[in-house]
Design a protein around this motif. Sequence first.
Motif, short mmCIF file in Angstrom:
data_model
loop_
_atom_site.label_atom_id
_atom_site.label_comp_id
_atom_site.label_asym_id
_atom_site.label_seq_id
_atom_site.Cartn_x
_atom_site.Cartn_y
_atom_site.Cartn_z
N THR A 31 0.97 -1.52 -0.10
CA THR A 31 0.12 0.13 0.30
C THR A 31 0.19 1.33 -0.16
O THR A 31 0.45 2.32 0.44
CB THR A 31 -1.25 -0.65 0.99
N GLY A 32 2.25 1.21 -0.13
CA GLY A 32 3.10 2.97 -1.03
C GLY A 32 3.87 2.47 0.51
O GLY A 32 4.52 4.01 0.35
N ARG A 33 3.47 2.28 1.54
CA ARG A 33 4.53 2.51 2.65
C ARG A 33 5.44 2.32 2.60
O ARG A 33 6.08 1.06 2.21
CB ARG A 33 3.97 1.38 4.38
N PRO A 124 -2.95 4.35 7.86
CA PRO A 124 -4.59 3.98 7.22
C PRO A 124 -4.41 2.86 5.80
O PRO A 124 -3.38 2.83 5.13
CB PRO A 124 -5.23 4.70 6.89
N ILE A 125 -5.53 2.01 6.02
CA ILE A 125 -5.09 0.90 4.75
C ILE A 125 -6.41 -0.32 4.46
O ILE A 125 -7.06 0.17 5.88
CB ILE A 125 -3.92 -0.59 5.06
N THR A 126 -6.66 -0.46 3.48
CA THR A 126 -8.29 -0.90 3.11
C THR A 126 -7.48 -2.19 1.86
O THR A 126 -7.65 -1.73 1.30
CB THR A 126 -9.06 -0.23 3.04
N TRP A 127 -7.74 -3.53 2.46
CA TRP A 127 -7.42 -4.43 1.21
C TRP A 127 -8.59 -4.61 0.86
O TRP A 127 -10.01 -4.83 0.87
CB TRP A 127 -7.84 -5.89 2.08
N ILE A 128 -8.55 -5.02 -1.28
CA ILE A 128 -9.70 -4.67 -1.94
C ILE A 128 -10.21 -6.04 -2.22
O ILE A 128 -10.49 -6.23 -2.04
CB ILE A 128 -9.41 -3.55 -3.03
N ALA A 129 -8.78 -6.24 -2.53
CA ALA A 129 -9.12 -8.07 -3.31
C ALA A 129 -8.00 -8.41 -4.38
O ALA A 129 -7.03 -7.73 -3.66
CB ALA A 129 -10.25 -7.24 -4.69
N LEU A 136 -0.81 -13.53 -5.76
CA LEU A 136 0.00 -12.64 -4.58
C LEU A 136 -0.04 -11.68 -4.41
O LEU A 136 0.18 -11.12 -3.72
CB LEU A 136 1.53 -13.25 -4.58
N CYS A 137 -0.53 -10.64 -5.79
CA CYS A 137 -0.84 -9.41 -5.75
C CYS A 137 -2.14 -9.26 -5.12
O CYS A 137 -3.22 -9.66 -5.59
CB CYS A 137 0.04 -8.92 -7.02
N CYS A 138 -2.22 -7.69 -5.05
CA CYS A 138 -3.49 -7.50 -4.19
C CYS A 138 -3.48 -5.51 -4.82
O CYS A 138 -3.02 -5.16 -4.49
CB CYS A 138 -3.80 -7.61 -3.06
N TYR A 139 -5.18 -6.24 -4.48
CA TYR A 139 -5.54 -4.50 -4.65
C TYR A 139 -5.87 -3.40 -3.30
O TYR A 139 -6.14 -4.25 -2.22
CB TYR A 139 -6.92 -4.20 -6.06
N THR A 140 -4.95 -2.59 -2.84
CA THR A 140 -5.46 -1.88 -1.21
C THR A 140 -5.22 -0.88 -1.81
O THR A 140 -4.92 0.34 -2.52
CB THR A 140 -4.35 -1.92 -0.51
N HIS A 141 -6.30 0.03 -0.51
CA HIS A 141 -5.93 2.00 -0.53
C HIS A 141 -5.44 2.25 0.59
O HIS A 141 -5.80 1.52 2.03
CB HIS A 141 -7.06 2.66 -1.65
#
Length: 377
Positions: A31-33, A124-129, A136-141
């Motif tokens: 998530t870019g951290r 802040p972090i939310t897992w999307i899918a 192994l890769c995912c969308y987060t925001h």
Amino acid sequence: MTERSDHPTGDGTVPIIPYDTFEAANLFLATGRPSREVLPLIGVSPAEWARLREAYRWFPSHFGDSQRRAYFGRLDDSAILRLVLGPRWSLKGSDAPDLRATWHIREAVRRTPHIGPFAGCGWPITWIAAHAEATLCCYTHDGQTVYFDGKPLSGRKGERLEVDAESFAPVGGRWLRDKHRIYGQGEAGAKPTFYWYPVDGADPATFEALNLRYARDQARAYYITGKTIRTKSADAFEVVPELRLNYRDGTCDLLGDISILARDREAVYFYGTRLKGARPDSFRDLGHGYATDGAAVWFLEQKRLIEGADAATFTVPGPGEPHVYGRSGGHGAADRHRPYVGAKPCIPSDWVDDWRPFFAARPDLSGWWWHQLSKAH
């Protein structure tokens, strides 16, 4: 205080952290951290993290066994689990010691990543899918920006793609949406690079994903390269499954999720482009790149009609039958008149011995080119 310990392997040691801590760290990085903020909390250096990640990230899957065994000094699943489950997880007495059973830990961390050394970080972090293919890769925001595998979504030229993070969600396959638009995820380059684009003209209210590559709404159909298909019968637009022939176990699989074939009432589509002359109602895949509509035969890899092929008898050797290979690659097929390799008709007399095992296994066939020529061999 970190949760790191060190495990002896051969001539040295490797860092061990709880598996749920690994998943949380991986999620924050995705998530870019920056690693300079994440890795000190788990007590590992960038070099240690790179090696640890290769061993840990495959836990819930069938893959990565060699990386795990090398990292953990060839410990079995039971011993590895004893090292990595605590302090928040443990094996129940009835549980089999199988690393693939850790998938539920990954899912729990995706819902609640602020655990252990990250409990008080406030990031802040939310897992999307997860990605539909690269799982192994995912969308987060993070409330403002949507990330994929640690980077903000970008277009084909690398430009930042602005999406609404809070409403961003998968539709299915490689299709996604937010409250404003529909998006597709394309690939470019020999070593595929992912990019995202708005699907122009798509109706969010009626849009549906058909598989990884095709989608439709009430008026149009779409292919994942960004192509809009001007179908006259969007309601009938559907995927045509590809046929995978499995010679090792004697089975066939209909592959709908990854198929590059589709049809509506008027046409057949191959990679989103019309296959000229193909009849949609009877079109089907035969395997190894061959397809037929009952009247003609195509070799799809070259998008070529096989001139002179007899569709009624055209046969691709399937599982349980002797397979025939081309002399310089490719898969053989035959009809009652001649053999073929790809879209190329072959001289029958040159292929009698190659096809002998197939026809010996198919006594139900008679009067074909092979039967006539085999009498002279």
